[in-house]
Design an enzyme around this catalytic site. Structure first.
Site, PDB file in Angstrom:
ATOM      1  N   ASN A  34       6.055   1.211  -4.567  1.00 31.46           N
ATOM      2  CA  ASN A  34       5.727   2.176  -5.616  1.00 31.46           C
ATOM      3  C   ASN A  34       6.929   2.357  -6.531  1.00 31.46           C
ATOM      4  OD1 ASN A  34       4.171   4.375  -6.894  1.00 31.46           O
ATOM      5  ND2 ASN A  34       5.801   5.669  -6.066  1.00 31.46           N
ATOM      6  N   GLU A  35       6.688   2.274  -7.824  1.00 32.24           N
ATOM      7  CA  GLU A  35       7.744   2.419  -8.826  1.00 32.24           C
ATOM      8  C   GLU A  35       8.957   1.565  -8.447  1.00 32.24           C
ATOM      9  OE1 GLU A  35       8.415   6.545  -9.870  1.00 32.24           O
ATOM     10  OE2 GLU A  35       6.478   6.629 -10.902  1.00 32.24           O
ATOM     11  N   TYR A 102       3.357   9.681 -17.672  1.00 33.62           N
ATOM     12  CA  TYR A 102       3.215  11.127 -17.685  1.00 33.62           C
ATOM     13  C   TYR A 102       3.362  11.655 -19.106  1.00 33.62           C
ATOM     14  CZ  TYR A 102       3.369  11.428 -12.598  1.00 33.62           C
ATOM     15  OH  TYR A 102       3.070  11.310 -11.270  1.00 33.62           O
ATOM     16  N   GLU A 157      -0.697   7.130 -11.697  1.00 29.90           N
ATOM     17  CA  GLU A 157       0.073   8.354 -11.922  1.00 29.90           C
ATOM     18  C   GLU A 157      -0.013   8.718 -13.401  1.00 29.90           C
ATOM     19  OE1 GLU A 157       3.857   9.180 -10.226  1.00 29.90           O
ATOM     20  OE2 GLU A 157       3.589   7.774  -8.547  1.00 29.90           O
ATOM     21  N   GLN A 206      -0.835  13.802  -7.701  1.00 27.33           N
ATOM     22  CA  GLN A 206      -0.761  15.024  -6.914  1.00 27.33           C
ATOM     23  C   GLN A 206      -2.014  15.857  -7.182  1.00 27.33           C
ATOM     24  OE1 GLN A 206       1.685  14.156  -9.162  1.00 27.33           O
ATOM     25  NE2 GLN A 206       3.177  13.306  -7.760  1.00 27.33           N
TER      26      GLN A 206
END
Length: 353
Positions: A34-35, A102, A157, A206
């Site tokens: 991840n990332e 984001y 995300e 989340q």
């Protein structure tokens, strides 16, 4: 993977049984790192592509059916990352490629989750609505190497990211959820819907109490956020067939800058019912929307709306239902066209039977 998914006799499945779980959970979706470009190892794209090839090769199905391996994809507009992975990873080793973006004003000073200004709202919407450009350009790179679109773009995300609520642990990333977040959710989901040929999975990383959460809790208390309500309203698009829309819209302007005021997507479900989701991000003015329905001739039109008096409004533990979907009466059918009055800062989902 053997511990979680294997039904064969091996050390890991035996350990699972010793720990009290006889049958495997049969987990289908697996992120391979991840990332990897950042907190997941600070790798280069070339290095990560080789690591992915190595680990993906040994990710056996374990008797649970075909697994879905998701490569750690690009951050924002790192198009070289996507290009490198699509070029260097054999396509029989990967089912999905991630993308993270984001909506954020500035990593050093993100701004408040509630008492924000209209300028801060405009800035966050600028960032959120970049998702259209990012999905389009990353998809174009994937199309070059995978014209049959066998590999999914997985936007796993996304969402608004602000300063944590005062008095809370900064490491927990707890933030409130306002009408602004409903605007982010509505426009982002419309982008995903309109690119569903390539975007076949998308996730708020989340769900509860963290960042753009759908649920907030306080001990035994629980409230649903505006983001929850948008996702529930949009669930009508799940497993439906996309109806492409060509959109001409007025702009939401602030000073010398502007954004498209209206975002929309549409689909037809298995029962033949058409749903249209619309967002007016302009917090100051209603928007008049006209939709040419073509061959769609509904006998009945119903709808629901999510809005509130102020962008900064939110559901609290003392007022948990301040923001919730209400019946929408602002759609009229006239001469084959659908005429809709979208209130300021609103999300509307129409059902055409």
């Amino acid at each position: 993977m053997q511990y979680v998914s294997s039904d064969n006799k091996n050390p890991m499945s035996e350990l699972r049984k010793e720990n009290g779980r006889d049958k495997p959970w049969s987990v289908g979706f697996w992120g391979v790192g991840n990332e990897a470009w950042g907190c997941g190892g600070n790798m280069t794209a070339d290095y990560y592509a080789n690591e992915f090839r190595k680990y993906s090769t040994f990710m056996a199905n374990g008797g649970a059916g075909k697994i879905f391996r998701i490569a750690s994809g690009a951050s924002d507009d790192d198009y070289n990352w996507t290009e490198t992975l699509m070029k260097n990873i054999p396509h029989n080793l990967v089912e999905g490629l991630a993308l993270h973006h984001y909506a954020i004003i500035d990593w050093g000073k993100k701004g408040p989750a509630i008492n924000f200004t209209e300028k801060q709202y405009f800035q966050i919407m600028q960032s959120a609505m970049r998702m259209e450009e990012l999905v389009t350009k990353h998809s174009a790179i994937m199309d070059k190497y995978d014209p049959d679109k066998k590999i999914a773009l997985v936007v796993d995300e996304w969402g608004g990211w602000y300063d944590v609520e005062p008095g809370t642990n900064p490491g927990f990333l707890y933030q409130q959820n306002t009408i602004r977040d409903a605007m982010i959710a509505g426009t982002t989901l419309n982008t995903f819907n309109n690119h569903s040929d390539r975007v076949r999975m998308a996730n708020l990383a989340q769900c509860i109490n963290v960042l753009q959460a759908v649920i907030l809790t306080d001990k035994a208390k629980m409230i649903l956020t505006p983001t929850y309500h948008v996702m529930e309203m949009y669930s009508v698009h799940q497993d439906a067939t996309l109806i492409p829309l060509a959109i001409k819209t007025d702009d939401y302007t602030l000073g010398t800058e502007k954004l498209p005021a209206i975002s929309a997507s549409a689909s037809k479900d298995k029962a033949g019912v058409v749903h249209i989701s619309l967002v007016n991000i302009d917090p100051n003015k209603p928007q008049q929307v006209t939709i040419n329905l073509g061959d769609i001739k509904p006998a009945q039109i119903t709808g629901r709306i999510l809005t509130s008096a102020k962008l900064q409004d939110y559901n609290s533990f003392t007022d948990p239902d301040k923001i919730k979907p209400e019946p929408f009466k602002g759609a009229v059918l006239k001469n084959g066209d659908l005429h809709i009055t979208m209130p300021a800062a609103s999300v509307v989902v129409l059902t055409l039977n």
